[in-house]
Design a protein around this motif. Structure first.
Motif, mmCIF file in Angstrom:
data_model
loop_
_atom_site.group_PDB
_atom_site.id
_atom_site.type_symbol
_atom_site.label_atom_id
_atom_site.label_comp_id
_atom_site.label_asym_id
_atom_site.label_seq_id
_atom_site.Cartn_x
_atom_site.Cartn_y
_atom_site.Cartn_z
ATOM 1 N N SER A 110 40.443 35.872 30.473
ATOM 2 C CA SER A 110 40.436 36.914 31.493
ATOM 3 C C SER A 110 41.869 37.171 31.955
ATOM 4 N N GLN A 141 42.893 36.963 34.971
ATOM 5 C CA GLN A 141 43.210 35.891 35.921
ATOM 6 C C GLN A 141 43.701 34.649 35.181
ATOM 7 N N GLU A 142 43.019 34.283 34.104
ATOM 8 C CA GLU A 142 43.448 33.117 33.330
ATOM 9 C C GLU A 142 44.822 33.367 32.702
ATOM 10 N N GLU A 173 47.380 32.773 35.314
ATOM 11 C CA GLU A 173 47.527 31.347 35.579
ATOM 12 C C GLU A 173 48.357 30.677 34.483
ATOM 13 N N SER A 176 41.600 26.082 34.618
ATOM 14 C CA SER A 176 40.825 27.304 34.857
ATOM 15 C C SER A 176 39.428 27.232 34.252
#
Length: 75
Positions: free
Chosen positions: A14, A16-17, A20, A74
């Motif tokens: 994703s 978001q990942e 990160e 994550s």
């Protein structure tokens, strides 16, 4: 001796990942390569390493370790 360049694509599940993972890459201490750049894409983080063959090998190892740690956090 001219520097070499290597590109690595680190897949992520994703955005978001991916962010990160990119954050984890910025926190790597003591990379040996002359230049490390990364770019976040939709499903991966693209990393470019510029340096000698030895510098690239050492830095690539650090990047893969940081990537694996970020994926565990994550996941």
């Amino acid at each position: 001796m001219s520097p070499n360049a290597v590109k690595i694509s680190l897949p992520c599940s994703s955005m978001q990942e991916c962010l990160e993972i990119a954050d984890a890459l910025t926190k790597i201490r003591g990379p040996k390569a002359s230049l490390i750049k990364h770019k976040v894409k939709k499903a991966s983080v693209e990393v470019t390493i510029v340096g000698s063959s030895t510098e690239i090998a050492l830095t690539k190892k650090q990047i893969i370790k940081a990537y694996n740690q970020a994926r565990k956090k994550s996941g």
